[in-house]
Design an enzyme around this catalytic site. Structure first.
Site, PDB file in Angstrom:
ATOM      1  CG  PHE A   1      -1.890   1.142   1.231  1.00 23.52           C
ATOM      2  CD1 PHE A   1      -2.986   1.129   0.386  1.00 23.52           C
ATOM      3  CD2 PHE A   1      -1.716   2.232   2.067  1.00 23.52           C
ATOM      4  CE1 PHE A   1      -3.893   2.177   0.362  1.00 23.52           C
ATOM      5  CE2 PHE A   1      -2.601   3.289   2.054  1.00 23.52           C
ATOM      6  CZ  PHE A   1      -3.691   3.265   1.201  1.00 23.52           C
TER       7      PHE A   1
ATOM      8  CG  ASP B   1      -0.591  -2.242   7.495  1.00 26.43           C
ATOM      9  OD1 ASP B   1      -1.581  -2.337   8.252  1.00 26.43           O
ATOM     10  OD2 ASP B   1      -0.518  -1.378   6.606  1.00 26.43           O
TER      11      ASP B   1
ATOM     12  CE1 TYR C   1      -9.480   3.741   7.382  1.00 23.79           C
ATOM     13  CE2 TYR C   1      -8.126   4.742   9.077  1.00 23.79           C
ATOM     14  CZ  TYR C   1      -8.286   4.312   7.780  1.00 23.79           C
ATOM     15  OH  TYR C   1      -7.264   4.452   6.876  1.00 23.79           O
ATOM     16  CE  LYS C   2      -7.926   0.019   5.894  1.00 26.93           C
ATOM     17  NZ  LYS C   2      -8.522   0.976   4.962  1.00 26.93           N
TER      18      LYS C   2
ATOM     19  NE  ARG D   1     -10.647  -2.469  -2.392  1.00 24.46           N
ATOM     20  CZ  ARG D   1     -10.011  -1.719  -1.488  1.00 24.46           C
ATOM     21  NH1 ARG D   1      -8.914  -2.169  -0.927  1.00 24.46           N
ATOM     22  NH2 ARG D   1     -10.483  -0.533  -1.151  1.00 24.46           N
TER      23      ARG D   1
END
Length: 415
Positions: A131, A202, A227-228, A376
């Protein structure tokens, strides 16, 4: 036999498969009634009591208590109590996890910590297509002359990258943010440790969705966002993990009063706090923590094994539905079929994934796309249902059949 709607309803009704999660779904706000949400890899569902918690903080805390709130309420302890709440979800001890700052900032802290602890080793190994923010953080450290970077295209390249004996830390994403491929932490950590390096994971696309065992696999360091799947709210604080064997290995790169060994002694010189406490820096974001605390209250009661089993059932069902209903229309699975090799979301390849994602959102199915061709679906295991998956795939099939992605409305770039 192809899956039917009745099959999906039966899987939702199977009490034995989700007995320990009964009632958890009702503790989350439902969102818009005509919308199906499969964006937990971007932002998780909101716990239903967040507004009440926030209102109480604003009135009783900010308006009423003011500075007394630091003493009478739990504001200063939230980095520890929130960390303790999510620790079982990532296979860690409560005392080794702290909630603070953002994933990128925590990534910086831990990379610098590893470099200091491992001196004179100065090589950071990371995935070439990780990422972007993870790579940017490492590049910034290298640009400052504090490290050298060594890229790998996949874990098959790891032995060669470690062979030089100069690697300080190997920074890996547990789950690829596009394909959802999950790396085998239990197999990789010993490779890194034998080579004399530290592992940094991560967990942003796995924490709160699939089984993680940081302590059992002997991971050294880890970060992840709140927050995911962890449902801490937009821009929620992230978490940091430090294995206790490295508790006093080095000073932190960012020294602040909250990370001092005795915060309110106001000593003129810095003394690092014990273990993960040393990664605290400044005054905690109390408003953001109040929202995260609502999710933490739920995570304290969730059995990680039941969570993983529920995720397996949902994503296996989704893959079967996509195979049966959408593969003939040009959609190909991009994620691993085996649950153990798959992260929080399921990705499919489609040449026009970005406009197709916008078409789906416009038709009440919230998903996301990532370049070049990944679409996704991220079903949250605490809130999504098999019935919702059936409906979402049916809408996807209908949009594919009429080539809705060609509509000019969906050609502009979107998040």
């Amino acid at each position: 036999m192809p899956l039917t709607l009745a099959d999906c309803l039966a899987r939702d009704a199977d009490a034995s498969a989700s007995a320990s999660l009964q009632g958890v779904r009702d503790r989350f706000a439902g969102g818009d009634p005509d919308t199906l949400y499969f964006d937990a890899n971007s932002i998780g569902p909101m716990p239903a009591d967040v507004p009440a918690r926030m209102q109480d903080l604003l009135q009783a805390g900010w308006a009423g208590a003011r500075r007394r709130g630091w003493n009478t309420l739990d504001w200063l302890e939230q980095p520890r109590t929130l960390g303790a709440a999510i620790a079982p979800v990532i296979g860690a001890r409560a005392e080794d996890v702290r909630v603070a700052d953002s994933t990128s900032i925590n990534q910086y802290k831990l990379l610098r910590y590893a470099l200091a602890a491992q001196a004179p080793r100065r090589v950071i190994v990371l995935q070439r297509d990780v990422f972007p923010s993870n790579r940017y953080v490492a590049e910034g450290i290298a640009h400052a002359g504090l490290a050298d970077l060594r890229f790998i295209d996949g874990v098959q390249d790891l032995p060669r990258a470690l062979a030089h004996g100069d690697v300080a830390v190997v920074a890996l994403s547990h789950v690829d943010y596009r394909s959802s491929e999950r790396l085998d932490m239990a197999a990789i950590n010993p490779q890194v440790r034998v080579a004399g390096a530290l592992s940094l994971w991560d967990l942003s696309h796995s924490a709160g969705a699939v089984a993680i065992d940081l302590r059992g696999t002997e991971a050294d360091l880890a970060v992840g966002c709140g927050y995911k799947y962890l449902c801490g709210g937009p821009g929620a604080p992230a978490f940091v993990y430090l294995h206790p064997r490295h508790a006093d290995a080095a000073w932190p790169a960012m020294c602040g009063w909250m990370g001092h060994a005795s915060t309110f002694d106001f000593e003129p010189d810095y003394r690092p706090g014990r273990g993960a406490d040393r990664f605290l820096v400044g005054t905690p974001p109390v408003l953001a923590q109040a929202a995260f605390a609502a999710a933490a209250a739920i995570w304290r009661e969730v059995d990680p094994r039941a969570l993983d089993a529920r995720h397996r059932s949902l994503t296996d069902t989704l893959i079967q539905l996509l195979d049966e209903q959408c593969e003939p229309l040009g959609v190909q699975l991009a994620s691993p079929r085996q649950h153990e090799r798959r992260g929080g979301h399921v990705a499919v390849r489609f040449e026009h994934a970005a406009p197709l994602a916008q078409a789906l959102v416009d038709h009440g199915v919230v998903v996301s796309a990532r370049k070049p061709d990944a679409l996704r679906f991220a079903a949250h295991p605490l809130t999504a249902t098999h019935e919702q998956l059936w409906t979402a795939v049916a809408r996807l099939r209908e949009l594919l059949q009429r080539q809705a992605w060609r509509d000019p409305r969906y050609q502009q770039a979107s998040v």
